[in-house]
Design a protein around this motif. Structure first.
Motif, PDB file in Angstrom:
ATOM      1  N   ASP A 199       0.851  -1.197   0.000  1.00 21.67           N
ATOM      2  CA  ASP A 199       0.000   0.000   0.000  1.00 21.67           C
ATOM      3  C   ASP A 199       0.885   1.246   0.000  1.00 21.67           C
ATOM      4  O   ASP A 199       1.587   1.525   0.986  1.00 21.67           O
ATOM      5  CB  ASP A 199      -0.904  -0.015   1.235  1.00 21.67           C
ATOM      6  N   ASP A 200       0.848   2.006  -1.077  1.00 18.24           N
ATOM      7  CA  ASP A 200       1.726   3.172  -1.215  1.00 18.24           C
ATOM      8  C   ASP A 200       1.433   4.268  -0.200  1.00 18.24           C
ATOM      9  O   ASP A 200       2.278   5.146   0.026  1.00 18.24           O
ATOM     10  CB  ASP A 200       1.600   3.751  -2.631  1.00 18.24           C
ATOM     11  N   ALA A 201       0.248   4.235   0.424  1.00 21.10           N
ATOM     12  CA  ALA A 201      -0.081   5.257   1.420  1.00 21.10           C
ATOM     13  C   ALA A 201       0.593   4.993   2.757  1.00 21.10           C
ATOM     14  O   ALA A 201       0.597   5.869   3.631  1.00 21.10           O
ATOM     15  CB  ALA A 201      -1.592   5.337   1.613  1.00 21.10           C
ATOM     16  N   LEU A 202       1.186   3.799   2.928  1.00 18.36           N
ATOM     17  CA  LEU A 202       1.709   3.370   4.222  1.00 18.36           C
ATOM     18  C   LEU A 202       3.211   3.132   4.149  1.00 18.36           C
ATOM     19  O   LEU A 202       3.753   2.722   3.120  1.00 18.36           O
ATOM     20  CB  LEU A 202       1.010   2.080   4.656  1.00 18.36           C
ATOM     21  N   ASP A 203       3.882   3.385   5.263  1.00 22.32           N
ATOM     22  CA  ASP A 203       5.331   3.212   5.363  1.00 22.32           C
ATOM     23  C   ASP A 203       5.630   1.902   6.083  1.00 22.32           C
ATOM     24  O   ASP A 203       5.549   1.814   7.310  1.00 22.32           O
ATOM     25  CB  ASP A 203       5.947   4.391   6.124  1.00 22.32           C
ATOM     26  N   ALA A 204       5.971   0.891   5.319  1.00 21.76           N
ATOM     27  CA  ALA A 204       6.196  -0.430   5.886  1.00 21.76           C
ATOM     28  C   ALA A 204       7.454  -0.503   6.738  1.00 21.76           C
ATOM     29  O   ALA A 204       7.633  -1.464   7.495  1.00 21.76           O
ATOM     30  CB  ALA A 204       6.262  -1.477   4.776  1.00 21.76           C
ATOM     31  N   THR A 205       8.326   0.503   6.659  1.00 20.18           N
ATOM     32  CA  THR A 205       9.532   0.509   7.497  1.00 20.18           C
ATOM     33  C   THR A 205       9.272   1.109   8.875  1.00 20.18           C
ATOM     34  O   THR A 205      10.157   1.106   9.720  1.00 20.18           O
ATOM     35  CB  THR A 205      10.661   1.301   6.823  1.00 20.18           C
ATOM     36  N   ARG A 206       8.057   1.625   9.076  1.00 18.52           N
ATOM     37  CA  ARG A 206       7.703   2.233  10.371  1.00 18.52           C
ATOM     38  C   ARG A 206       6.330   1.695  10.807  1.00 18.52           C
ATOM     39  O   ARG A 206       5.340   2.413  10.775  1.00 18.52           O
ATOM     40  CB  ARG A 206       7.696   3.757  10.274  1.00 18.52           C
ATOM     41  N   VAL A 207       6.317   0.438  11.178  1.00 20.84           N
ATOM     42  CA  VAL A 207       5.096  -0.210  11.639  1.00 20.84           C
ATOM     43  C   VAL A 207       5.288  -0.657  13.082  1.00 20.84           C
ATOM     44  O   VAL A 207       6.280  -1.319  13.408  1.00 20.84           O
ATOM     45  CB  VAL A 207       4.712  -1.404  10.752  1.00 20.84           C
ATOM     46  N   ALA A 208       4.345  -0.289  13.929  1.00 18.45           N
ATOM     47  CA  ALA A 208       4.340  -0.709  15.333  1.00 18.45           C
ATOM     48  C   ALA A 208       3.281  -1.781  15.520  1.00 18.45           C
ATOM     49  O   ALA A 208       2.127  -1.589  15.114  1.00 18.45           O
ATOM     50  CB  ALA A 208       4.042   0.483  16.241  1.00 18.45           C
ATOM     51  N   VAL A 209       3.650  -2.895  16.128  1.00 23.55           N
ATOM     52  CA  VAL A 209       2.680  -3.923  16.482  1.00 23.55           C
ATOM     53  C   VAL A 209       2.367  -3.758  17.964  1.00 23.55           C
ATOM     54  O   VAL A 209       3.260  -3.651  18.797  1.00 23.55           O
ATOM     55  CB  VAL A 209       3.192  -5.342  16.152  1.00 23.55           C
ATOM     56  N   VAL A 210       1.081  -3.692  18.288  1.00 25.65           N
ATOM     57  CA  VAL A 210       0.609  -3.336  19.623  1.00 25.65           C
ATOM     58  C   VAL A 210      -0.273  -4.457  20.155  1.00 25.65           C
ATOM     59  O   VAL A 210      -1.106  -5.001  19.422  1.00 25.65           O
ATOM     60  CB  VAL A 210      -0.204  -2.021  19.605  1.00 25.65           C
TER      61      VAL A 210
END
Length: 374
Positions: A199-210
């Motif tokens: 998804d180009d709208a999202l930054d896959a290098t900055r994902v937090a799993v909560v």
């Protein structure tokens, strides 16, 4: 009541001491020791995902998209993630809100939701502080959620009915290190991250799993198994999560295995009442996240989760973070209530109140993201 005198003496295993007795002294040598620790946790605590689950192909389909969600503040996407194996299919859904006011790919907070789906209502007819999507979007972050029960029912009799059953032959005896519910929930988090990468709208290098409570246990293991998660958030995760097992305070290994035998692999039950025999402890789980970011949150009334033990796990992971030039967290530095301690890329906070994931907790986690990601 809390009394540290109730905690027995204990000695923690050294995360930097290899199985053959050598000591890791550099970041270059850490990956081999990390692999050892991963195998120990797979064998004795969380179980081993089958190879087919790690290499399966997945399909993503946006089943709903609304660019005017939250009164125009966000774009809603409901994403169906399907996995095919041996002529069968398993599918689950991710709910996602992307802020409209932020240009460029945005970071994502992904919740492994262990409560009812009404807490992550995509229509926003119900707004829950457990998943304050409006608050997170206003901070400039995308927020997503999956329902853990869609991956593995939270029930000892049916937990294999989800994705676990997709990869296992019916009637086959499950080995002692077979994966269980927590590992399946974390696997779902990784599949959600697979979608983020498309998804180009999202930054896959900055994902937090909560995750909160049992979801926090799953989030920590997801972050250990999948190094693509840039930030791992454990909220009130307790035994089998952030809290040190050897403290035998609050929820113990025996209690969690007896009440929730489907969360961990069957081999973990060998250590009921025998925590000192565990070849690992939870500070080494946090060490598996190094050098990435991790946030541990506790609550002062939630003694069952052992807030002191959760803090000490983070502190005792310091020698591994030191390999990467990070400052230590002293074991005597547990902060005051409502006063987060940040020693980047790590954070610990303890708030007033009970066992819950609140808007205050979310504020602490997005504050950390601001400092990490600007």
């Amino acid at each position: 009541m809390y009394d540290e005198a109730d905690v027995p003496p204990y000695t923690l295993p050294d995360p930097l001491r290899t199985l053959d007795g050598r000591r890791v002294t550099s970041a270059r040598d850490w990956p081999a020791r990390r692999a050892e620790l991963l195998e120990l946790f797979r064998t004795h605590v969380y179980g081993r995902r089958p190879a087919a689950a790690s290499h399966a192909r997945h399909r993503f389909r946006v089943v709903e998209e609304d660019p005017a969600a939250m009164d125009g503040a966000a774009t809603l996407k409901r994403v169906r993630i399907s996995t095919d194996h041996n002529g069968r299919t398993h599918a689950f859904e991710v709910v996602l809100f992307v802020p409209n006011a932020v240009a460029g790919p945005v970071p994502v907070f992904l919740l492994l939701n262990n409560r009812g789906p009404e807490n992550t209502d995509p229509t926003r007819a119900t707004i829950s502080p457990f998943w304050p999507a409006e608050q997170v979007v206003a901070r400039g972050y995308a927020i997503a959620a999956l329902q853990v029960r869609d991956l593995a029912p939270d029930d000892p009799d049916t937990f294999t009915d989800g994705v676990i059953g997709l990869f296992e032959r019916e009637g086959r005896t499950r080995p002692a290190d077979a994966w269980a519910a927590l590992s399946a929930w974390g696997w779902g988090g990784s599949r959600a991250l697979d979608y983020v990468e498309t998804d180009d709208a999202l930054d896959a290098t900055r994902v937090a799993v909560v995750g909160h409570s049992r979801g926090g246990k799953a989030a920590l293991w997801a972050g250990a198994e999948d190094e693509r998660f840039a930030l791992v958030v454990s909220n009130d995760s307790g035994a089998g999560g952030a809290a040190l097992s050897r403290r035998i305070f609050g929820e113990t290994v025996a209690e969690v295995n007896t009440t929730f035998p489907h969360w961990f692999c069957r081999g973990f039950q060998r250590f009921n009442g025998a925590e000192d025999e565990l070849p690992v402890d939870q500070h080494e789980l946090i060490a598996l996240l190094a050098p990435r970011a991790v946030a541990v949150g506790s609550a002062d009334e939630d003694l069952w989760a052992d807030p002191r033990g959760e803090f000490l796990s983070l502190a005792h992971a310091s020698p591994v973070y030191a390999l990467f030039g990070r400052e230590p967290i002293p074991t005597d530095a547990m902060p005051a209530l409502d006063d987060p301690l940040r020693v980047l890329p790590r954070q610990y906070h303890i708030r007033r109140g009970g066992h819950d994931l609140t808007t205050q907790d979310w504020g602490c986690y997005t504050d950390l993201a601001d400092r990490l990601w600007g």
